[in-house]
Structures are given as C-alpha cells and as structure tokens.
Motif scaffolding. Structure first.
Motif, PDB file in Angstrom:
ATOM      1  N   LYS A 127      -7.295  13.159  -0.789  1.00  0.00           N
ATOM      2  CA  LYS A 127      -6.318  12.130  -0.442  1.00  0.00           C
ATOM      3  C   LYS A 127      -5.052  12.243  -1.286  1.00  0.00           C
ATOM      4  O   LYS A 127      -3.987  11.788  -0.881  1.00  0.00           O
ATOM      5  N   MET A 128      -5.162  12.794  -2.488  1.00  0.00           N
ATOM      6  CA  MET A 128      -4.069  12.714  -3.447  1.00  0.00           C
ATOM      7  C   MET A 128      -3.598  14.098  -3.867  1.00  0.00           C
ATOM      8  O   MET A 128      -4.376  14.915  -4.351  1.00  0.00           O
ATOM      9  N   LYS A 129      -2.321  14.364  -3.705  1.00  0.00           N
ATOM     10  CA  LYS A 129      -1.746  15.626  -4.138  1.00  0.00           C
ATOM     11  C   LYS A 129      -1.738  15.688  -5.663  1.00  0.00           C
ATOM     12  O   LYS A 129      -1.685  14.668  -6.346  1.00  0.00           O
ATOM     13  N   ALA A 130      -1.752  16.903  -6.187  1.00  0.00           N
ATOM     14  CA  ALA A 130      -1.867  17.086  -7.629  1.00  0.00           C
ATOM     15  C   ALA A 130      -0.713  16.431  -8.385  1.00  0.00           C
ATOM     16  O   ALA A 130      -0.924  15.779  -9.423  1.00  0.00           O
ATOM     17  N   PHE A 131       0.502  16.577  -7.887  1.00  0.00           N
ATOM     18  CA  PHE A 131       1.653  15.986  -8.576  1.00  0.00           C
ATOM     19  C   PHE A 131       1.516  14.469  -8.630  1.00  0.00           C
ATOM     20  O   PHE A 131       1.777  13.843  -9.664  1.00  0.00           O
ATOM     21  N   ASP A 132       1.093  13.875  -7.525  1.00  0.00           N
ATOM     22  CA  ASP A 132       0.932  12.421  -7.487  1.00  0.00           C
ATOM     23  C   ASP A 132      -0.222  11.963  -8.374  1.00  0.00           C
ATOM     24  O   ASP A 132      -0.175  10.885  -8.969  1.00  0.00           O
ATOM     25  N   ALA A 133      -1.268  12.792  -8.472  1.00  0.00           N
ATOM     26  CA  ALA A 133      -2.380  12.470  -9.362  1.00  0.00           C
ATOM     27  C   ALA A 133      -1.916  12.442 -10.815  1.00  0.00           C
ATOM     28  O   ALA A 133      -2.319  11.575 -11.594  1.00  0.00           O
ATOM     29  N   ILE A 143       0.804   5.101  -4.330  1.00  0.00           N
ATOM     30  CA  ILE A 143      -0.270   4.147  -4.036  1.00  0.00           C
ATOM     31  C   ILE A 143      -0.946   4.432  -2.699  1.00  0.00           C
ATOM     32  O   ILE A 143      -2.167   4.222  -2.542  1.00  0.00           O
ATOM     33  N   ASP A 144      -0.195   4.946  -1.721  1.00  0.00           N
ATOM     34  CA  ASP A 144      -0.781   5.214  -0.407  1.00  0.00           C
ATOM     35  C   ASP A 144      -1.812   6.337  -0.453  1.00  0.00           C
ATOM     36  O   ASP A 144      -2.646   6.459   0.456  1.00  0.00           O
ATOM     37  N   GLN A 145      -1.760   7.162  -1.488  1.00  0.00           N
ATOM     38  CA  GLN A 145      -2.715   8.261  -1.630  1.00  0.00           C
ATOM     39  C   GLN A 145      -3.860   7.935  -2.589  1.00  0.00           C
ATOM     40  O   GLN A 145      -4.806   8.717  -2.699  1.00  0.00           O
ATOM     41  N   LYS A 157      -8.258  -2.296 -10.374  1.00  0.00           N
ATOM     42  CA  LYS A 157      -8.393  -3.506  -9.556  1.00  0.00           C
ATOM     43  C   LYS A 157      -7.029  -4.067  -9.210  1.00  0.00           C
ATOM     44  O   LYS A 157      -6.779  -4.478  -8.051  1.00  0.00           O
ATOM     45  N   ASN A 158      -6.122  -4.089 -10.163  1.00  0.00           N
ATOM     46  CA  ASN A 158      -4.768  -4.571  -9.895  1.00  0.00           C
ATOM     47  C   ASN A 158      -4.043  -3.650  -8.916  1.00  0.00           C
ATOM     48  O   ASN A 158      -3.259  -4.114  -8.072  1.00  0.00           O
ATOM     49  N   LEU A 159      -4.307  -2.346  -9.015  1.00  0.00           N
ATOM     50  CA  LEU A 159      -3.715  -1.417  -8.057  1.00  0.00           C
ATOM     51  C   LEU A 159      -4.218  -1.680  -6.631  1.00  0.00           C
ATOM     52  O   LEU A 159      -3.451  -1.590  -5.676  1.00  0.00           O
ATOM     53  N   SER A 160      -5.493  -2.017  -6.510  1.00  0.00           N
ATOM     54  CA  SER A 160      -6.042  -2.283  -5.189  1.00  0.00           C
ATOM     55  C   SER A 160      -5.381  -3.482  -4.541  1.00  0.00           C
ATOM     56  O   SER A 160      -5.217  -3.544  -3.323  1.00  0.00           O
ATOM     57  N   LYS A 161      -4.976  -4.443  -5.354  1.00  0.00           N
ATOM     58  CA  LYS A 161      -4.256  -5.611  -4.837  1.00  0.00           C
ATOM     59  C   LYS A 161      -2.889  -5.210  -4.311  1.00  0.00           C
ATOM     60  O   LYS A 161      -2.407  -5.735  -3.286  1.00  0.00           O
ATOM     61  N   LEU A 162      -2.234  -4.260  -5.017  1.00  0.00           N
ATOM     62  CA  LEU A 162      -0.949  -3.764  -4.541  1.00  0.00           C
ATOM     63  C   LEU A 162      -1.093  -3.044  -3.213  1.00  0.00           C
ATOM     64  O   LEU A 162      -0.250  -3.135  -2.337  1.00  0.00           O
ATOM     65  N   LYS A 163      -2.199  -2.299  -3.078  1.00  0.00           N
ATOM     66  CA  LYS A 163      -2.479  -1.556  -1.842  1.00  0.00           C
ATOM     67  C   LYS A 163      -2.595  -2.516  -0.668  1.00  0.00           C
ATOM     68  O   LYS A 163      -2.073  -2.266   0.421  1.00  0.00           O
ATOM     69  N   ILE A 164      -3.284  -3.630  -0.887  1.00  0.00           N
ATOM     70  CA  ILE A 164      -3.474  -4.623   0.182  1.00  0.00           C
ATOM     71  C   ILE A 164      -2.155  -5.233   0.598  1.00  0.00           C
ATOM     72  O   ILE A 164      -1.885  -5.456   1.777  1.00  0.00           O
TER      73      ILE A 164
END
Length: 282
Positions: free
Chosen positions: A235-241, A11-13, A274-281
C-alpha cells in the motif's frame, strides 16, 4: 520542490489493517541482530515495527545473542544462524516483506555481506547505523546494489563516512542529501532536528521537529523499526514510508518530552497511529 512533512502527503497509503488481514498480510520484518552485547538495538527496532503495524518480526542472530534476547521479548520470532549460508536461506522466505540491517550489527565484512545479500533477495531494505559505516571504504560496492525503494537512514556522521568529501563539502543540507540520494540511487533520510528525506529523482520532504529529547540512545533504532514496518506494505511507497516513519517518530518526541527513553517511544506508538486513523476517517 521541497515539501513539509505532514500526514496529508501519505495518509491515503498508510497501512491500517482491514477486516481480511492476517499477520503475514500485515508484513513480516526480518531484523539482523548484532552480537550478544548489542542486542538492545534489534529488540527496540523489532518492537517498534510491531507497534506500528507489522504482523510479525523475525530477529536473526547467533546462538549467544538468542540466549540474551529470549528473556527480553515476548512476541518477536528468533532465528538462529549456525553457519554463513543460513542468512541467505532465511531470505528466501516469501513471507518477508522487508529487512532492516545495521542497528547494533558491528562494523565488519560480515555486516557488509549480509547487507548485500538482503539487497539481492528482498525488495524493501532499510540500511542503518553499522551497515552504513561498514561501506565507508567501499561505498560503490553498496551503491551498485541499492534501488529507488532502498532506504538509507544515516545521521550526519554516517552520511559523511559514506558519501565522502565531494558531497559533504556542500553546506546546504537539503542539496547535500539530494546529491547523496542521486549517488546512491536510493532514498536517503538524513536525520536531525530538520530531517531531510530525499528521493534520487530530486523529490525532497523536510521533517522539522521540536523534540530535542529524541537525542537519546536507541531513538534511531526505533525510527528504523517503524520505517521497516511501513516500507514492506504494497500500500505504501518507500519514500512515503520514510516520510511517515519520520513524522511518527518526531510526534512521539514532542508528545513525551523531557525524560523520555527509547522504550517510551515504542510504548506510545499506538497512540500516534490511533490519532492517524482518526485523520484517515476525516
């Protein structure tokens, strides 16, 4: 070590847009389309890439396919190939962040050639479907040009055709996928209800899903489009993508359930993001 896929891993990436972003800073995904009767795969992948966050998508195709695609799309760009050199010329565009090749492309020498060209010119390439099977008789021709940031996304049949008997006789799916990743020198995402994402270093993430209705035509094209969008961001490494794309895809399947078709997956990507963005916050 085997990890269970979850947003905590990546999520941080995740490439949520910032105030200074513009369409090309959010990524330009180039998608190679197949012949006119197979353009649906590129359409689904392209729209999925934009829904998850790509700033622009360019679909590359011949003139007949362009005539088929144009009435079906609204925001994707179309580039027409008139001769064999056109694809290479298009790959020289510095704005391209990633290339997706394979969905609906046909199993052919031309698909092989375009896959190898994409690998030669673009860092982040997602290889799926027909682009995998096109190398069935010459896998080493592919593996010599794949890298740790290349992503292969086979289902079981494509995996068997590409990696041959020695690896496929391994019963354990995780071990089998890791060995495939080591042989290819790239990330391998072996699809299924327990999707295995393996890095050539041996790192493994398993994405378990209770979404049997994802077994529908076009579902894999949507997954490939999502991953192609995410992998092109610095921002995002391939494995994480690959992990993030698999998680989003399975969440869509669980959310929608019975009766879903691939277009439904595309249309509901914004809700998951959108739900992921809430987790980021949080």
């Amino acid at each position: 070590m085997i990890l269970k896929n979850s947003p905590e891993l990546w999520i941080d990436q995740f490439p949520f847009p910032g105030d200074s972003d513009h369409k090309y800073s959010r990524g330009l995904v180039l998608i190679n389309s197949g012949p006119a009767f197979k353009t649906g795969a590129a359409r689904l992948a392209g729209r999925a890439a934009m829904r998850v966050g790509a700033g622009a998508v360019r679909i590359v195709c011949d003139r007949e396919s362009a005539q088929m695609l144009e009435p079906q799309i609204s925001v994707e760009l179309i580039s027409v190939i008139e001769n064999k050199n056109d694809f290479q010329s298009m790959l020289k565009d510095k704005k391209i962040s990633s290339v997706l090749i394979g969905p609906g492309n046909t199993i052919s020498d031309e698909t092989k050639a375009r896959t190898l060209l994409a690998l030669a010119f673009i860092d982040h390439v997602v290889i799926d479907a027909d682009a995998i099977t096109s190398f069935e008789s010459s896998p080493d021709e592919l593996f010599i040009d794949t890298y740790e940031h290349t992503i292969l996304t086979p289902h079981e049949g494509e995996f068997k055709r590409l990696f041959g008997d020695e690896i496929n006789k391994i019963e354990d799916k995780v071990v089998r996928t890791v060995e495939g990743a080591k042989k290819a020198g790239s990330i391998v995402l072996l699809k299924g209800s327990d999707t295995v994402i393996a890095h050539p270093s041996g790192k493994v993430v398993i994405n378990s899903s209770k979404a049997p209705y994802l077994a529908t035509a076009g579902s894999g094209d949507v997954l490939a489009g999502i991953i192609s969008s995410l992998v092109g961001h610095n921002k995002m490494k391939a494995f994480d993508a690959a992990c993030a794309g698999s998680w989003i895809h399975s969440q869509l399947g669980e959310l929608l359930g019975p009766g879903l078709i691939a277009d439904d997956l595309v249309d509901n990507i914004p809700l998951i993001v959108k739900n992921l963005s809430k987790l980021k916050i949080q």
